[in-house]
Design an enzyme around this catalytic site. Structure first.
Site, short mmCIF file in Angstrom:
data_model
loop_
_atom_site.label_atom_id
_atom_site.label_comp_id
_atom_site.label_asym_id
_atom_site.label_seq_id
_atom_site.Cartn_x
_atom_site.Cartn_y
_atom_site.Cartn_z
CB ALA A 13 -0.98 0.16 1.34
CB SER A 14 1.15 4.11 0.73
OG SER A 14 1.33 5.70 0.76
N GLY A 15 3.24 3.73 -0.72
CA GLY A 15 4.86 3.43 -1.56
C GLY A 15 4.95 2.13 -1.92
#
Length: 689
Positions: free
Chosen positions: A472-474
């Site tokens: 998730a995210s990065g």
């Protein structure tokens, strides 16, 4: 005659998803900020570049075991492929996109009898194997699954369990004529559902070999039972701790604490669902965060009920009603058929001795996880073929460069991952690459630099992203650069958003009598230097614009990478975390499955026949380090010291803009802490950094 495990090519169903560039190229992408990237890199390669195509007609690859693969798009999902395709058609029609039909090999396991000659060769290899690879015929493989499970390979000096080695042991034991069956001790686990799904899949695959697999569960919650119910038989002692009460999700907030002691976190988070930073600034959960977490919890709990009811031949509502009765007596579990019988460990071993024809006065032959991990695949005739697929594992928080305080094997260091990616790109030996991701994100700049390198690799070779517990995210930033993304049903992914911040310690300094004065030149020179005062209005405006710029880069690159209009990507972005199957129905993920499916797709993309062996080359193989050796001997004081120093570093938000997922804590999901509430608060806070 002994049997040979094969991934067999079966029927396939098409997976439909919006992956055309036509509308992307014909619409304004509103990406003025992209020209201000961190590095002098053009976001969009030339139109003729294969990187523009989500699934470039790249070369194709194979797998090192005797695996061939079938093609079903969402075979591992609890919902049918037809249902998934209907969802995707709906999403695609909303996007106004043209659809492309894709067939994804499933990686399902089939067993075929091993030929007489091959059986002879395997037996000969066993005779000449190294002494530490010797296993006596009729042995039972015992594995204790408990605590933390790493997605990385472990060195001989490392303690703890490794998911790749657990899965490999199941595969080897299925082939190994010396192994009669598997005896699993399953105790409280501290890992995500992605790893649990992967282990469960290997348990089911092992059962196809015809050998027995038995679970013993002295302490059991939902996650442990989820694994156990995949086994043929389940045993528990009469005093076993069973806590099948349901799942919860928790979020702790330090806003009130900081207010009392005079600390003002000044946080910029972009995306209404981006809750990273909320633990510092808020006292209660936001409506958006509550909505997101409720959806995730419903996904996980619903999947648990579906799988358990199906495994035990019961109706879903009956299992749910049973849970809601608050059962704690082991006898009740036996009455309801949720466990096979009530036995102590020695009684189970006596039963196995009788089953295997071992005299009562003799010991049962057993080989444990650590020893069996030393048995090479070559010994069992599982060595790969000439075609090679590179596997790059990326686990932990993302940083651009290694901190002098961190251990050599901790986290994702962008400069190291990029070196591995370049080596694969420059080498002709690899036909494809798999990026295995288990990360909640981290430094946005580091994520972007890895995105670029993965995109460049995808210009010359098929690249498949395989998600573990969380990407998730990065972590998603990395994955979206690949040609195909594979996730587990319950992988936590998405969280396309950013957060950055600093602390205003003025009131705290006043309380303790501390003073700090800054002399500066330049209008914004004190933006991060002056923590003794709040941001001025012009500084706050610049702070917000910087975070918004980083978010637009992330969102627009996600839209570009997934061939989705920016306005539609915005609908699924906003920092929202999705379960794997929901991400698939929204175009963020291509297929549901584990590493074996990623390998099958890599072979398919590389034009390698599914029944041909390939060799997996692990480029992240660990080397023994001093901290690992120390931690293997006893409690790692060095590790504790490093952790404390890293905490102090992270508290300053000194890494700039972050692409991180919030530290979501699921009871009966990520493991319960027996520590004090203060420690739990610190743990929750660290998870959000």
């Amino acid at each position: 005659m002994s049997k040979l495990l094969l991934f067999h090519t079966a029927h396939s169903t098409p997976r439909i998803h919006p992956r055309t560039l036509t509308s992307i190229l014909s619409r304004p992408l509103s990406v003025p900020s992209l020209s201000k990237c961190h590095s002098p890199i053009s976001l969009f390669p030339s139109i003729s570049s294969p990187a523009l195509h989500p699934h470039p007609h790249l070369q194709k690859q194979n797998f090192s075991f005797s695996y061939s693969f079938s093609t079903r798009a969402f075979d591992d999902s609890s919902s049918s492929a037809e249902t998934q395709n209907e969802k995707e058609e709906k999403v695609g029609s909303q996007c106004g996109e043209k659809f492309e039909t894709e067939e994804y090999p499933s990686g399902e396991v089939e067993y075929e009898k091993m030929s007489g000659w091959r059986s002879f060769v395997v037996k000969f290899k066993m005779l000449i194997a190294f002494p530490w690879e010797r296993v006596r015929k009729g042995s039972v493989l015992t594995m204790k699954l408990r605590g933390q499970i790493s997605d990385q390979l472990k060195s001989r000096f490392s303690s703890g369990l490794s998911l790749p080695q657990i899965c490999e042991n199941f595969v080897k034991a299925a082939y190994d004529p010396r192994i009669s069956g598997v005896y699993l001790h399953i105790e409280p686990l501290n890992c995500g559902w992605g790893k649990v799904e992967e282990i469960r899949r290997h348990i089911l695959n092992f059962k196809k070999s015809g050998k027995f697999i038995i679970a013993y569960i002295p302490a059991c919650g939902e996650k442990e039972y989820y694994l156990a119910c995949a086994c043929e038989e389940i045993y528990a002692p009469p005093s076993a701790y069973f806590s099948l009460y349901g799942l919860t999700v928790q979020a702790s907030f330090l806003g009130g604490v900081f207010e009392k002691i005079g600390i003002e976190p000044q946080v910029q988070r972009i995306g209404k669902y981006k809750s990273a930073g909320d633990q510092l600034t808020r006292k209660t959960m936001s409506e958006e965060n509550c909505e997101m977490l409720t959806s995730l919890l419903d996904n996980i709990y619903g999947n648990w009920l579906d799988v358990v009811s199906s495994s035990k031949g019961k109706k879903r509502e009956d299992v749910e009603n049973f849970i809601n009765e608050g059962i704690y007596k082991v006898e009740k579990l036996k009455e309801e058929g949720l466990i096979t019988n009530i036995h102590y460990d020695d009684q189970v071993i006596s039963m196995l001795k009788e089953r295997l024809g071992v005299p009562k006065d003799k010991n049962l032959l057993m080989v444990d996880y650590r020893k069996y991990s030393k048995v090479r695949k070559w010994t069992l005739g599982l060595a790969g073929g000439r075609d090679q697929i590179a596997v790059i594992r990326a686990s932990g928080s993302i940083s651009r460069v290694r901190s002098p305080l961190s251990a050599p094997s901790s986290g994702i260091i962008a400069e190291q991952i990029n070196e591995k990616i370049r080596s694969v790109r420059e080498s002709k030996r690899y036909k494809a690459a798999i990026i295995r991701i288990d990360s909640p994100g981290g430094d946005a700049l580091a994520s972007d630099l890895m995105w670029r390198e993965i995109r460049l690799l995808a210009e010359s070779k098929p690249v498949i992203a395989s998600m573990s517990d969380v990407a998730a995210s990065g972590g998603y930033y990395m994955a979206m650069a690949a040609g195909t993304i594979v996730a587990e049903n319950l992988t936590l992914t998405g969280s396309i958003g950013v957060v950055t911040g600093k602390f205003n310690l003025g009131k705290l300094y006043e309380k303790i009598g501390f003073n700090k004065e800054v002399i500066s030149r330049g209008r914004y020179a004190e933006l991060f230097a002056a923590e003794q005062r709040p941001l001025r209005s012009d500084e706050a405006e610049l702070f917000a614009k910087s975070a918004q710029n980083a978010y637009k880069q992330f969102r627009d690159k996600a839209a570009f990478s997934r061939s989705m209009p920016v306005e539609k990507m915005e609908e699924v972005a906003q920092g929202r975390v999705w379960a794997g199957r929901d991400a698939a129905s929204r175009g963020l993920v291509d297929a549901i499955g584990g590493l074996s499916r990623a390998i099958a797709i890599a072979k398919h993309r590389a034009n390698i026949p599914q029944d041909r062996k390939v060799t997996l080359v692990e480029l992240s193989r660990p080397s023994p380090t001093l901290p690992e050796i120390l931690s293997g001997i006893g409690n790692s004081i060095v590790g504790v010291d490093q952790t404390l120093k890293e905490v102090l570093q992270d508290l300053t938000f000194s890494d700039g803009v972050q692409a991180r997922m919030d530290g979501i804590v699921f009871q009966r999901l990520e493991g319960l802490s027996n520590a004090t509430p203060v420690f739990s608060l610190i743990k929750d806070y660290l998870g959000s950094l």
